[in-house]
Each structure stands twice: as C-alpha cells, then as structure tokens.
Design an enzyme around this catalytic site. Sequence first.
Site, short mmCIF file in Angstrom:
data_model
loop_
_atom_site.label_atom_id
_atom_site.label_comp_id
_atom_site.label_asym_id
_atom_site.label_seq_id
_atom_site.Cartn_x
_atom_site.Cartn_y
_atom_site.Cartn_z
N ASP A 105 0.78 -1.24 0.00
CA ASP A 105 0.00 0.00 0.00
C ASP A 105 0.82 1.29 0.00
OD1 ASP A 105 1.15 0.06 2.49
OD2 ASP A 105 -0.67 -0.48 3.57
N GLU A 127 -0.37 -9.09 -1.62
CA GLU A 127 -1.11 -8.61 -0.45
C GLU A 127 -2.31 -7.78 -0.93
OE1 GLU A 127 1.27 -7.53 3.28
OE2 GLU A 127 0.16 -5.68 2.91
N GLU A 141 -2.57 4.99 2.75
CA GLU A 141 -2.37 3.59 2.37
C GLU A 141 -3.66 2.92 1.88
OE1 GLU A 141 -1.14 4.95 5.16
OE2 GLU A 141 1.03 4.74 5.00
N HIS A 218 4.81 3.72 15.24
CA HIS A 218 5.28 4.80 14.38
C HIS A 218 4.21 5.33 13.43
CE1 HIS A 218 5.90 1.28 11.73
NE2 HIS A 218 5.57 2.13 10.77
N ARG A 220 1.38 7.50 11.78
CA ARG A 220 1.03 8.93 11.81
C ARG A 220 -0.15 9.21 12.74
NH1 ARG A 220 0.62 8.64 6.44
NH2 ARG A 220 2.77 8.63 5.87
#
Length: 391
Positions: A105, A127, A141, A218, A220
């Site tokens: 993504d 995926e 994503e 991590h 956002r």
Amino acid sequence: MDLYSEYNSNPRKVLICLGTRPELIKFAPMVRAIQERGASLVTVNTGQHTDLLLPLFELFGIKPQHNLESMLAGQSLNALGSRLLERLDPVLEAEKPDLVLVQGDTSSAVMGAIAAFNRRIPVGHLEAGLRSGNPLSPFPEEMNRRLVGQIAAHHFAATERNRRTLLDEGVADDSIHLVGNTVVDALRQTLKNTRPGKTVELMQQWAAGKRLVIVTTHRRENFGETMSLHLRALREFIESEPDLCMVFPVHPNPNVRAAVAAELEHHPRIRLTDPMGYCDFAHLLSHAWLIVSDSGGIQEEATALGKPMIVLRENTERPEAVECGVARLVGESPERLRDMLRTALVDEVWHASASRSRDVFGDGHSAERICDLLFGTASKSMMPHSLPLAA
Ligand code: UDP
C-alpha cells in the site's frame, strides 16, 4: 471486456518495484523464488526508506539494479509521487519487463502500478484485497491499495477474506489467487537460516527469566498525545511487576523519538534501541511474551509465531489476527491499553490461547505458489482455497 486480454500471460522478465522496509521483507522470498526458476528479474529500489533498507538488502543478498533515490526531506506525497513516476518511467522503457510486481500500500506500490499501466505492462499485486473500510485511514495507504486493485491484472490475496473483498468490488475471479502472505515465508526462512547477532543474544540474556514485552509504534495517526499516553501506560505497566521488561526499537521519525525520550528513558527494565535488522528482530519476536505495536506486518508475524499482541490502532485491515484470537485492538484510549495490559497479566487462559501459532496469513509457501502461477506450473484449480478463513 477483459482489459488485460492483450497481455502476455507468461512473463519472461519480471520487474519488482519496492521502496520500504515491509515491501523488501515481503518481496525477499519472491526474489529468491523467481531466481530459482531461472527467470529474468529486475529489482528497483525507489528509496522511499533509506537507512532502514540497506541492511535488509544485505541480509537477503539482494542487489537492486536501479536505485531511484526518490526521497527528499519534507517532501509532500504529491512531490514524492511525481518523482517516482518520473524516475520509474525510463527504467520501464529501458528494461521492458513483461510484468511489474508491487506489494501492499505504499507510494512506491501505487506509482509503480500507474507507471506500468501507462506503458501497458501488466501489474501483479501482492497482499491484495486488504481494506480498512475508511478511505482516510490509514492515510494514504487505504486509497493506495484500492487504486492498485483497480490497475492490477493479477491479485495475490493472502486470505479468503481478502479474496472475497476483491470479488465484492467486482474484480474477476480468475485474476484473484489465494496464496497467503509472503511475510510468513520471510519470517520462517529467516528464523531457520540465520542466527541473531551478539546484541540480541545479550538482550536475551538480559531478559532471561523475565516476561519480555516488545513494543513498536510509528503510525502517523498515533503521533502526539495518543502516543505519549500509550508510552506512559506501558512504562507504568513495566514498573508494576518486577519480572516484566521491555525492548523498543525506536523508529527514526522525530515525532516518535521525542515521545519516547519524554516517556521511556532511564528505566533499568526498558531497553530502547535503533530499528533492528530483520534477522535480529525476528529472533527477538520469537522470544516475546507480549507484543504491543501499531505495525501491520507485525500483526501477521505475531499470528504466525503465536505471540499475544495488543494492536495500538482503532481499526485494522488485518481483522484475521483479532478473529483468530492472537491480537486485541486497543484504539486510542490509554485506559483501555492499561486494562488490556493488566488482562494479559492476569488472564492466563487468553494468554495461553493467543500463544498458538496460526496459518491464517499463510503457511510459508506463498512465493512458490505465486511463481507456480506466474510461470505456468499451476492452474487456478490447484490454488489452496483451503487456507483458513478466520473463524
Ligand atoms: N521490523 C524490523 N525491525 C524493527 C521493527 C520492525 O525488521 O526494528 C520489521 C517487522 O518484523 C515487520 C516490518 O518491519 O516485518 C514492519 O514494518 P513497519 O512496521 O515499518 O510497516 P507496516 O508493516 O506497518 O507497513
């Protein structure tokens, strides 16, 4: 009309487009499998991640033929996207691959797919079919996945749920292949073929006789107060029992570094490290008592390893990890995190049942299956539709 009927179905030359840590981990088994078939392979590193990638290329013995160095400090998503397109196009023109493979993504995935489509080169998406259901989260994503899904000629789905999602979106059944996720191949091959480095051995000695909690965060959407409060709750948890200890490989993002420095430093049972090499990290994960993370890939790895996990997110595109009983979703609330951490400590029944490894995301043979399909050694009817759909 079949948009892709003009495409050559048996590629002689495959181009892999990748640029981030999870893409490289998940593509590594593909590189090996394609090379074993003797097919021509070109690997393009877009350079979306820089320092995180170099040790991984070394670990997996992959030498990209093209390094696009697309990352600039403070660059907007649009600036990154246009640099990727601009730099990918001459590579496609020169290499003339029969197939471009992208994974997941990222901007590298979506721009790789668009660049290939504009040159009428078919795209295979690893995926495929993951959806959070919210176009704005994870951002960008979720939209990247949907866009790649519109372009791809071959959709390699990890789970039955992913396959059904694609079918519900109108993707042709015979272009969807249920193969599992290559992350399980990467994890198993790494644990089998490598030994952890000295640092991890020392860490394991330090953690011996204690319950090891591994933390990464991590994303956002957790930056700011949410992350600080999560880390505070984690510190209090470690302080609450003398046999708990924590290892946290801290992502280089300054938002993460600042929160970690304020909340977690200077505790004898908390080890803060730089991001770890995959070999070290995989071995460490396999010794975890509990994993607390907002990572997507780690949800798949925790499930494959059978490691109880608390997911620091409101929703997940991998609900299979929750449904099979390995993972629990915590969302933003620090109180909820506190409760879940305590439950992990006192609810031995949950901890024991979450500690069973599951093949929900794959059985370690996904790259072989994809190659069987690509190089014409498997038919659709041979696909493992029996890979379990989470209960
Ligand atoms: N990982 C690693 N070293 C670390 C932390 C994570 O090798 O210090 C691996 C982890 O095992 C997983 C991948 O990085 O395979 C996940 O990457 P990330 O969390 O950046 O991305 P996501 O999976 O959320 O897209």
